[in-house]
Design a protein around this motif. Structure first.
Motif, PDB file in Angstrom:
ATOM      1  N   ALA A  63      53.493  36.870  35.027  1.00  0.00           N
ATOM      2  CA  ALA A  63      53.427  35.774  35.993  1.00  0.00           C
ATOM      3  C   ALA A  63      53.609  34.400  35.356  1.00  0.00           C
ATOM      4  O   ALA A  63      53.514  33.392  36.049  1.00  0.00           O
ATOM      5  N   GLY A  64      53.849  34.357  34.060  1.00  0.00           N
ATOM      6  CA  GLY A  64      54.147  33.092  33.393  1.00  0.00           C
ATOM      7  C   GLY A  64      53.063  32.045  33.485  1.00  0.00           C
ATOM      8  O   GLY A  64      53.355  30.850  33.513  1.00  0.00           O
ATOM      9  N   THR A  65      51.809  32.481  33.537  1.00  0.00           N
ATOM     10  CA  THR A  65      50.722  31.516  33.616  1.00  0.00           C
ATOM     11  C   THR A  65      49.546  31.968  32.767  1.00  0.00           C
ATOM     12  O   THR A  65      49.457  33.144  32.410  1.00  0.00           O
ATOM     13  N   GLN A  66      48.668  31.032  32.461  1.00  0.00           N
ATOM     14  CA  GLN A  66      47.480  31.334  31.671  1.00  0.00           C
ATOM     15  C   GLN A  66      46.256  31.315  32.574  1.00  0.00           C
ATOM     16  O   GLN A  66      46.214  30.585  33.568  1.00  0.00           O
ATOM     17  N   VAL A  67      45.277  32.146  32.186  1.00  0.00           N
ATOM     18  CA  VAL A  67      44.050  32.236  32.967  1.00  0.00           C
ATOM     19  C   VAL A  67      42.835  32.113  32.070  1.00  0.00           C
ATOM     20  O   VAL A  67      42.900  32.339  30.860  1.00  0.00           O
ATOM     21  N   HIS A  68      41.734  31.749  32.718  1.00  0.00           N
ATOM     22  CA  HIS A  68      40.418  31.756  32.087  1.00  0.00           C
ATOM     23  C   HIS A  68      39.658  32.932  32.706  1.00  0.00           C
ATOM     24  O   HIS A  68      39.494  32.995  33.925  1.00  0.00           O
ATOM     25  N   ILE A  69      39.223  33.872  31.871  1.00  0.00           N
ATOM     26  CA  ILE A  69      38.482  35.033  32.366  1.00  0.00           C
ATOM     27  C   ILE A  69      37.096  34.577  32.821  1.00  0.00           C
ATOM     28  O   ILE A  69      36.378  33.892  32.079  1.00  0.00           O
ATOM     29  N   ILE A  70      36.730  34.976  34.034  1.00  0.00           N
ATOM     30  CA  ILE A  70      35.408  34.662  34.574  1.00  0.00           C
ATOM     31  C   ILE A  70      34.439  35.804  34.289  1.00  0.00           C
ATOM     32  O   ILE A  70      33.356  35.590  33.773  1.00  0.00           O
ATOM     33  N   SER A  71      34.854  37.017  34.663  1.00  0.00           N
ATOM     34  CA  SER A  71      33.967  38.168  34.476  1.00  0.00           C
ATOM     35  C   SER A  71      34.748  39.469  34.615  1.00  0.00           C
ATOM     36  O   SER A  71      35.849  39.498  35.169  1.00  0.00           O
ATOM     37  N   LEU A  72      34.137  40.520  34.131  1.00  0.00           N
ATOM     38  CA  LEU A  72      34.669  41.861  34.355  1.00  0.00           C
ATOM     39  C   LEU A  72      34.430  42.189  35.818  1.00  0.00           C
ATOM     40  O   LEU A  72      33.325  41.981  36.335  1.00  0.00           O
ATOM     41  N   TYR A  73      35.457  42.669  36.508  1.00  0.00           N
ATOM     42  CA  TYR A  73      35.317  42.896  37.945  1.00  0.00           C
ATOM     43  C   TYR A  73      35.353  44.375  38.320  1.00  0.00           C
ATOM     44  O   TYR A  73      34.593  44.823  39.164  1.00  0.00           O
ATOM     45  N   GLY A  74      36.258  45.144  37.713  1.00  0.00           N
ATOM     46  CA  GLY A  74      36.366  46.529  38.118  1.00  0.00           C
ATOM     47  C   GLY A  74      36.811  47.454  37.007  1.00  0.00           C
ATOM     48  O   GLY A  74      37.579  47.065  36.129  1.00  0.00           O
ATOM     49  N   LEU A  75      36.294  48.670  37.057  1.00  0.00           N
ATOM     50  CA  LEU A  75      36.725  49.731  36.171  1.00  0.00           C
ATOM     51  C   LEU A  75      37.059  50.930  37.045  1.00  0.00           C
ATOM     52  O   LEU A  75      36.224  51.359  37.843  1.00  0.00           O
ATOM     53  N   TYR A  76      38.284  51.423  36.917  1.00  0.00           N
ATOM     54  CA  TYR A  76      38.758  52.511  37.759  1.00  0.00           C
ATOM     55  C   TYR A  76      39.181  53.671  36.880  1.00  0.00           C
ATOM     56  O   TYR A  76      40.059  53.539  36.036  1.00  0.00           O
ATOM     57  N   ASN A  77      38.511  54.802  37.064  1.00  0.00           N
ATOM     58  CA  ASN A  77      38.809  56.012  36.303  1.00  0.00           C
ATOM     59  C   ASN A  77      39.811  56.852  37.076  1.00  0.00           C
ATOM     60  O   ASN A  77      39.539  57.255  38.208  1.00  0.00           O
ATOM     61  N   LEU A  78      40.956  57.091  36.466  1.00  0.00           N
ATOM     62  CA  LEU A  78      41.974  57.958  37.048  1.00  0.00           C
ATOM     63  C   LEU A  78      42.165  59.138  36.098  1.00  0.00           C
ATOM     64  O   LEU A  78      43.163  59.258  35.393  1.00  0.00           O
ATOM     65  N   SER A  79      41.170  60.012  36.054  1.00  0.00           N
ATOM     66  CA  SER A  79      41.183  61.101  35.078  1.00  0.00           C
ATOM     67  C   SER A  79      42.325  62.082  35.314  1.00  0.00           C
ATOM     68  O   SER A  79      42.803  62.705  34.371  1.00  0.00           O
ATOM     69  N   SER A  80      42.805  62.195  36.543  1.00  0.00           N
ATOM     70  CA  SER A  80      43.883  63.145  36.824  1.00  0.00           C
ATOM     71  C   SER A  80      45.208  62.731  36.185  1.00  0.00           C
ATOM     72  O   SER A  80      46.089  63.570  35.980  1.00  0.00           O
ATOM     73  N   ILE A  81      45.359  61.439  35.850  1.00  0.00           N
ATOM     74  CA  ILE A  81      46.578  60.995  35.160  1.00  0.00           C
ATOM     75  C   ILE A  81      46.247  60.308  33.836  1.00  0.00           C
ATOM     76  O   ILE A  81      47.073  59.604  33.271  1.00  0.00           O
ATOM     77  N   ASN A  82      45.014  60.503  33.367  1.00  0.00           N
ATOM     78  CA  ASN A  82      44.589  60.018  32.049  1.00  0.00           C
ATOM     79  C   ASN A  82      44.748  58.509  31.891  1.00  0.00           C
ATOM     80  O   ASN A  82      45.260  58.026  30.890  1.00  0.00           O
ATOM     81  N   GLN A  83      44.275  57.769  32.889  1.00  0.00           N
ATOM     82  CA  GLN A  83      44.316  56.311  32.826  1.00  0.00           C
ATOM     83  C   GLN A  83      42.959  55.725  33.193  1.00  0.00           C
ATOM     84  O   GLN A  83      42.203  56.314  33.965  1.00  0.00           O
TER      85      GLN A  83
END
Length: 178
Positions: A90-110
């Motif tokens: 997206a050609g832009t810089q960001v400041h991380i605020i917080s961890l928001y989500g963790l998604y386990n997709l074990s069926s495709i190893n991601q």
């Protein structure tokens, strides 16, 4: 996998001694090949009351919208990888605020790791993996044109959290058909 990258001998798929899972094993040099999940890192880039989405210029899901995210690289932290993906896509810089989500997709190893982030300024442009980059109001998100289920889930949770102004951490297991 057919051959050992260490010695060139044929490998077998079996449970090595002391393990409980099948792995590719070289019976000549005893090298065990461990396969681990791929980590996808990304951000929900916010500008005022809008979120930045990118329209993919690569497969899979060419032409679909997504949050800027991609595979983590060796030698970087998850937050460094997430910031890099925003800059690349997206050609832009960001400041991380917080961890928001963790998604386990074990069926495709991601594993998806998504951060809440604020854009440093409102300058952005599509990168080499994006056809377009655009800020969307919460009511304008192109739900039917989103590329990936974890991105859909992330944005739905974000929209649900918006009225309270509180964005807690979410962890979800997503089952996909192989």
């Amino acid at each position: 996998m057919n051959y050992c990258s260490n010695c060139g001998a044929r490998v077998t798929f079996k449970v090595p001694p002391g393990d409980e899972r099948k792995r590719y094993v070289c019976d000549v040099c005893n090298t065990i090949y461990y396969e681990n999940p791929k980590v996808v890192v990304g951000c929900i880039p916010q500008w005022e009351d809008k979120v930045l989405l990118c329209r993919r210029s690569i497969e899979p899901r060419y032409g679909k919208w997504t949050l800027p995210a991609g595979y983590m690289e060796n030698g970087e932290t998850v937050s460094e990888g997430a910031k890099r993906e925003v800059l690349e896509e997206a050609g832009t810089q960001v400041h991380i605020i917080s961890l928001y989500g963790l998604y386990n997709l074990s069926s495709i190893n991601q594993i998806y790791i998504i951060f809440l982030a604020r854009m440093i300024n409102d300058n952005f442009s599509p990168g080499s993996e994006s056809l377009d980059a655009r800020l969307f109001d919460r009511n304008e998100i192109p739900w039917d044109e989103l590329a990936f289920i974890p991105i859909q889930d992330t944005l739905r949770q974000y929209i649900n959290d918006w009225p309270s102004g509180k964005f807690p951490f979410h962890m979800t297991d997503i089952t996909l058909e192989k």
